[in-house]
Design an enzyme around this catalytic site. Structure first.
Site, mmCIF file in Angstrom:
data_model
loop_
_atom_site.group_PDB
_atom_site.id
_atom_site.type_symbol
_atom_site.label_atom_id
_atom_site.label_comp_id
_atom_site.label_asym_id
_atom_site.label_seq_id
_atom_site.Cartn_x
_atom_site.Cartn_y
_atom_site.Cartn_z
ATOM 1 N N GLU A 283 0.845 -1.195 0.000
ATOM 2 C CA GLU A 283 0.000 0.000 0.000
ATOM 3 C C GLU A 283 0.882 1.247 0.000
ATOM 4 O OE1 GLU A 283 -3.431 1.843 2.985
ATOM 5 O OE2 GLU A 283 -1.689 0.805 3.810
ATOM 6 N N LYS B 292 -9.851 -0.929 -1.199
ATOM 7 C CA LYS B 292 -9.874 -1.100 0.259
ATOM 8 C C LYS B 292 -11.287 -1.020 0.800
ATOM 9 C CE LYS B 292 -7.562 0.669 4.426
ATOM 10 N NZ LYS B 292 -6.580 1.658 4.935
ATOM 11 N N CYS C 143 -4.021 -3.001 4.353
ATOM 12 C CA CYS C 143 -3.762 -2.463 5.696
ATOM 13 C C CYS C 143 -4.779 -2.977 6.706
ATOM 14 C CB CYS C 143 -3.720 -0.939 5.649
ATOM 15 S SG CYS C 143 -2.933 -0.199 7.109
#
Length: 514
Positions: free
Chosen positions: A255, A315, A366
């Site tokens: 990321e 995401k 993440c």
């Protein structure tokens, strides 16, 4: 009450110790037991106070790493999460009146964890009990019942321990027997571990480009970071050419390895093209893409050496107040820290895995790895391998790095999948389905890792169950409240019913004879 609150503060701080990097895991059920003891014997109007103190101490301590973003985000998030523990203290009061009260209390704990994972503003799953069980005897239970199921087992052990402190006589014997039975069942996977055979294997490489300076400021060095990832990928290509490293089937960048839109910025586009051309295999890159003047997307995009940009994952869980501002009309114009978030990140909804080099890859960006929904959805639709793309650079000197990597290891155990983690400056590594580390790169170095990983089609019971355990616990708590209310109302009615008049004996003089 002051003594209870002080002890609750100590117990709440103690619950942070089972998590990485301290990992004093035996404190998990003891801290839960302390919560139930300290909130017991009180009416709902006061039981929330020690519960709130417990939650505040736990979350402030556990989330200490967030202070690098700012004191306000750290304490604000900790306060929002602590409220759930205060609510649990009050909500548990009627459940204690039900038969098998420890079971109801454990269900209430998991219901609370389930709710605070989503609310408010997307919630925060950090601190779920199960996130501390890697490298413990209960870790093998994960593929059978999932992270939520393991939290339920731990909460039940804690509630039963609390009951041993309050019950007497035969009731205590029953509680101790139940505690032994739960522990025995929890350890069954030690002798019958879940193990699915890979259907095939591929070789994957993950590149860690590093961050200049102290390693925390990605935005100040975003062009250098992308150039560093390109240079390290070119080094990988040279090692493949000389035979020093086997040729990977695809490469993963983390990321924020490309922090501006490469489709709008020619130099960023050129860096990606150079990297893909050098290694000559598909590259899954972490890319920030513009989505109009007011929104952005945080994506993992597959770049093919022949066809260019293709499949992409967005995401699922952008960070509130960090990657987007909820209720911007309320907060956005009043807090200068939030003014830096000029464009809101839009959440993704993809439920199918990426297609990379003929492999079905479940992606998580993440903090996505800490939520169940995105990974469960992709694995249910055929995901054979998990990839975690993460930055975390601003937390590189904090416990967050160890805590998130422990969650990645938990996902390997829970899903029985290999997990490839690509981090911008650590921890980059490959995790086997049993949670062990296959290989990793040193922190804050420019390097790459590569490994052959198995591809697994079988879906674990944990994934099949999905989010139903958490949702079921919420519904059970509601049912428990209704049952407790009904029982209390029945007792009240019986207590208000007038006593029957005493019978008056009939004397012989009062009898009538035919």
């Amino acid at each position: 009450m002051p003594a209870r609150i002080l002890l609750a503060l100590l117990a709440g701080a103690g619950l942070s110790l089972p998590f990485q990097p301290t990992h004093v895991w035996l404190l998990l059920p003891l801290a839960v037991a302390a919560f139930f003891v300290l909130t017991g014997g009180l009416p709902a109007r006061t039981a929330w106070l020690p519960g709130l103190a417990f939650g505040a101490a736990f979350q402030v301590t556990l989330l200490w790493w967030l202070h690098v973003v700012g004191t306000l985000p750290w304490l604000g998030l900790a306060a929002a999460q602590a409220l759930w523990y205060g609510l649990l203290g009050a909500a548990a009061v009627p459940l204690r009146r039900l038969p098998a009260a420890p079971v109801w209390l454990a269900v209430a704990w998991v219901a609370m964890e389930n709710l605070r994972t989503d609310w408010p503003a997307g919630g925060m799953p950090w601190g779920r009990l199960s996130y501390a069980v890697v490298d413990t005897p209960l870790a093998r239970l994960l593929p059978y019942v999932g992270a939520t199921g393991v939290s339920l087992v731990l909460a039940l052990v804690g509630a039963l321990l609390a009951a041993t402190c309050t019950e007497r006589g035969r009731a205590r014997v029953v509680v101790v027997a139940a505690l032994g039975a739960v522990l025995a069942l929890g350890l069954v996977p030690q002798v019958a571990p879940y193990d699915a055979s890979p259907v095939s294997s591929i070789r994957v490489a993950a590149v860690q480009g590093n961050v200049p300076g102290d390693g925390t400021d990605v935005l100040a060095h975003y062009r250098e970071i992308t150039a560093s990832h390109t240079a390290e990928t070119e080094r990988l290509a040279r090692d493949v050419a000389t035979g020093a490293t086997p040729r990977p089937d695809f490469v993963v960048w983390p990321e924020n390895s490309t922090a501006v839109d490469p489709f709008l910025d020619p130099s960023m586009g050129a860096e990606l093209t150079a990297a893909v051309s050098a290694v000559d295999v598909p590259l899954l890159a972490g890319v920030v893409v513009a989505d109009g003047p007011r929104h952005v997307l945080n994506q993992g995009i597959v770049f093919d050496p022949v066809t260019g940009a293709g499949d992409r994952y967005t995401k699922w869980h952008p960070v509130p107040f960090g990657e987007y501002v909820p209720w911007r009309s309320v907060f956005g114009s009043h807090l200068p820290e939030l003014a830096q978030v000029r464009r809101d990140m839009v959440r993704g909804t993809r439920v199918t895995p990426l297609e990379i080099a003929g492999t079905h890859v479940a992606d998580a960006i993440c903090f996505d790895v800490a939520y169940d929904d995105g990974l469960y959805a992709q694995l249910s639709h055929g995901g054979q391998l998990i990839v975690v793309q993460t930055s975390n650079a601003m937390f590189i000197h904090t416990a967050q790095i160890d805590q998130q990597f422990a969650i990645s290891r938990l996902r390997a155990l829970e899903t029985d999948r290999y997990v490839v983690v690509a981090a911008i400056n650590g921890v980059t590594g490959v995790i086997a389905p049993d949670g062990t580390l296959v290989t990793s790169a040193p922190l804050q170095t420019r390097s790459y890792v590569e490994a052959r990983v198995g591809l697994i089609d079988a879906v674990t019971p944990a994934v099949l169950i999905g989010p139903s355990v958490g949702r079921g616990c919420v519904l059970l708590v509601v049912a428990g409240w209704l049952l407790a209310w009904g029982l209390q109302r029945g007792q009240y009615r019986r207590s208000r019913r007038p006593a029957p008049a005493p019978e008056v004996p009939i004397s012989s003089d009062d009898r009538t004879y035919a």
